[in-house]
Each structure stands twice: as structure tokens, then as C-alpha cells.
Motif scaffolding. Structure first.
Motif, PDB file in Angstrom:
ATOM      1  N   MET A  31       0.790  -1.180   0.000  1.00 55.91           N
ATOM      2  CA  MET A  31       0.000   0.000   0.000  1.00 55.91           C
ATOM      3  C   MET A  31       0.848   1.266   0.000  1.00 55.91           C
ATOM      4  N   LYS A  32       1.941   1.200   0.799  1.00 58.80           N
ATOM      5  CA  LYS A  32       2.780   2.373   0.831  1.00 58.80           C
ATOM      6  C   LYS A  32       3.355   2.663  -0.548  1.00 58.80           C
ATOM      7  N   LEU A  33       3.656   1.627  -1.266  1.00 54.59           N
ATOM      8  CA  LEU A  33       4.217   1.801  -2.597  1.00 54.59           C
ATOM      9  C   LEU A  33       3.200   2.432  -3.533  1.00 54.59           C
ATOM     10  N   SER A  34       1.977   2.052  -3.451  1.00 55.58           N
ATOM     11  CA  SER A  34       0.959   2.618  -4.326  1.00 55.58           C
ATOM     12  C   SER A  34       0.636   4.051  -3.927  1.00 55.58           C
ATOM     13  N   ARG A  35       0.767   4.374  -2.627  1.00 58.04           N
ATOM     14  CA  ARG A  35       0.540   5.738  -2.193  1.00 58.04           C
ATOM     15  C   ARG A  35       1.609   6.687  -2.747  1.00 58.04           C
ATOM     16  N   LEU A  36       2.834   6.211  -2.847  1.00 59.32           N
ATOM     17  CA  LEU A  36       3.904   7.017  -3.410  1.00 59.32           C
ATOM     18  C   LEU A  36       3.913   6.961  -4.940  1.00 59.32           C
ATOM     19  N   ALA A  37       3.536   5.874  -5.478  1.00 61.92           N
ATOM     20  CA  ALA A  37       3.595   5.703  -6.928  1.00 61.92           C
ATOM     21  C   ALA A  37       2.573   6.577  -7.635  1.00 61.92           C
ATOM     22  N   VAL A  38       1.402   6.679  -7.129  1.00 59.35           N
ATOM     23  CA  VAL A  38       0.347   7.463  -7.784  1.00 59.35           C
ATOM     24  C   VAL A  38       0.739   8.943  -7.857  1.00 59.35           C
ATOM     25  N   PRO A  39       1.179   9.567  -6.753  1.00 61.23           N
ATOM     26  CA  PRO A  39       1.575  10.979  -6.890  1.00 61.23           C
ATOM     27  C   PRO A  39       2.810  11.169  -7.790  1.00 61.23           C
ATOM     28  N   LEU A  40       3.744  10.237  -7.749  1.00 59.58           N
ATOM     29  CA  LEU A  40       4.926  10.363  -8.591  1.00 59.58           C
ATOM     30  C   LEU A  40       4.566  10.233 -10.075  1.00 59.58           C
ATOM     31  N   ILE A  41       3.727   9.298 -10.384  1.00 57.50           N
ATOM     32  CA  ILE A  41       3.296   9.121 -11.771  1.00 57.50           C
ATOM     33  C   ILE A  41       2.485  10.331 -12.228  1.00 57.50           C
ATOM     34  N   ALA A  42       1.611  10.828 -11.392  1.00 58.66           N
ATOM     35  CA  ALA A  42       0.805  12.004 -11.729  1.00 58.66           C
ATOM     36  C   ALA A  42       1.713  13.225 -11.934  1.00 58.66           C
ATOM     37  N   ALA A  43       2.693  13.392 -11.087  1.00 59.24           N
ATOM     38  CA  ALA A  43       3.617  14.521 -11.224  1.00 59.24           C
ATOM     39  C   ALA A  43       4.429  14.383 -12.500  1.00 59.24           C
ATOM     40  N   GLY A  44       4.863  13.172 -12.800  1.00 55.20           N
ATOM     41  CA  GLY A  44       5.627  12.945 -14.035  1.00 55.20           C
ATOM     42  C   GLY A  44       4.804  13.262 -15.267  1.00 55.20           C
ATOM     43  N   ILE A  45       3.568  12.857 -15.249  1.00 52.70           N
ATOM     44  CA  ILE A  45       2.687  13.131 -16.393  1.00 52.70           C
ATOM     45  C   ILE A  45       2.437  14.629 -16.522  1.00 52.70           C
ATOM     46  N   LEU A  46       2.163  15.296 -15.422  1.00 53.67           N
ATOM     47  CA  LEU A  46       1.899  16.734 -15.467  1.00 53.67           C
ATOM     48  C   LEU A  46       3.137  17.536 -15.896  1.00 53.67           C
ATOM     49  N   LEU A  47       4.295  17.118 -15.456  1.00 53.11           N
ATOM     50  CA  LEU A  47       5.525  17.852 -15.794  1.00 53.11           C
ATOM     51  C   LEU A  47       5.942  17.647 -17.251  1.00 53.11           C
ATOM     52  N   THR A  48       5.692  16.470 -17.769  1.00 52.74           N
ATOM     53  CA  THR A  48       6.113  16.211 -19.144  1.00 52.74           C
ATOM     54  C   THR A  48       5.043  16.564 -20.170  1.00 52.74           C
ATOM     55  N   ALA A  49       3.845  16.823 -19.770  1.00 53.51           N
ATOM     56  CA  ALA A  49       2.778  17.149 -20.727  1.00 53.51           C
ATOM     57  C   ALA A  49       3.050  18.475 -21.440  1.00 53.51           C
ATOM     58  N   GLY A  50       3.631  19.415 -20.770  1.00 56.93           N
ATOM     59  CA  GLY A  50       3.909  20.707 -21.371  1.00 56.93           C
ATOM     60  C   GLY A  50       5.197  20.735 -22.182  1.00 56.93           C
ATOM     61  N   CYS A  51       5.926  19.643 -22.185  1.00 56.83           N
ATOM     62  CA  CYS A  51       7.216  19.615 -22.872  1.00 56.83           C
ATOM     63  C   CYS A  51       7.117  19.075 -24.293  1.00 56.83           C
ATOM     64  N   SER A  52       5.939  18.761 -24.733  1.00 52.10           N
ATOM     65  CA  SER A  52       5.856  18.237 -26.099  1.00 52.10           C
ATOM     66  C   SER A  52       6.228  19.343 -27.088  1.00 52.10           C
ATOM     67  N   HIS A  53       6.892  18.949 -28.130  1.00 55.20           N
ATOM     68  CA  HIS A  53       7.389  19.900 -29.121  1.00 55.20           C
ATOM     69  C   HIS A  53       6.298  20.183 -30.149  1.00 55.20           C
TER      70      HIS A  53
END
Length: 111
Positions: free
Chosen positions: A1-23
């Protein structure tokens, strides 16, 4: 459970940070070419021939002491040197006559 609690915010942050970087490709049309200041060959020919003919006729009129009469010459009326494939005759004729008068004036006033 702890892994999924950390994984979801990390994945969401990664998606949000890289979404604006598309060329995105931004296309701009090339600027128009600079204007060409070349004189068409027919006009250049008419200027050259007209000026030269005017000078020649003025020199002859001065030699013969016939006075200043640039429009009384057959070259002014008939505009020699025109070839059918050059372009419109009216443009050639107008340019030739203006150059003829200019050449005649320059040579006659030079005396």
C-alpha cells in the motif's frame, strides 16, 4: 500500500511535468523576395538606342545649322530598333522617344 501511495503521486507529477514539454511545430512562411530593380531588356534597349539616335541627330542639326527640331526627325517618328519578339511596341516607342529627346537635348545644349 505504501508503494501505491507514493507511486500514484509520482506518476501524476511525471505526467503533469512532461505534458507541457511536447514539441509543437510552428511553421512560418518565408519572407517575400526583395524587389528586383532590373530594367527589362526591351526598355534598356529602347533607352540606349533612343539616346544615341537623339545625340546623333542633334550633332547633325548643329553641323547643318538647322536649329533645334527634335520631333522633326524620322527616327523620332518611326522609332527604329524594335524587333517583334521584344514586347509591346507602345512601351518601346514611348521609352525610345523620351530617351531620344533627352539625348538630343544633351547634345544640342553641349555645343
Amino acid at each position: 500500500m505504501k508503494l501505491s501511495r507514493l507511486a500514484v503521486p509520482l506518476i501524476a507529477a511525471g505526467i503533469l511535468l512532461t505534458a507541457g514539454c511536447s514539441h509543437q511545430t510552428y511553421y512560418v512562411s518565408a519572407p517575400p523576395p526583395p524587389p528586383v530593380n532590373e530594367v527589362p531588356p526591351m526598355i534598356a534597349h529602347a533607352r540606349h538606342e533612343g539616346y544615341r539616335a537623339g545625340q546623333d541627330d542633334a550633332a547633325r542639326d548643329l553641323y547643318n545649322r538647322s536649329g533645334y527640331h527634335p520631333r522633326n526627325n524620322w527616327k523620332y517618328r518611326d522609332t527604329p530598333g524594335f524587333q517583334p519578339g521584344m514586347g509591346p511596341f507602345a512601351d518601346y516607342q514611348n521609352t525610345f522617344r523620351l530617351a531620344y529627346l533627352s539625348g538630343y537635348e544633351a547634345a544640342f545644349r553641349q555645343q
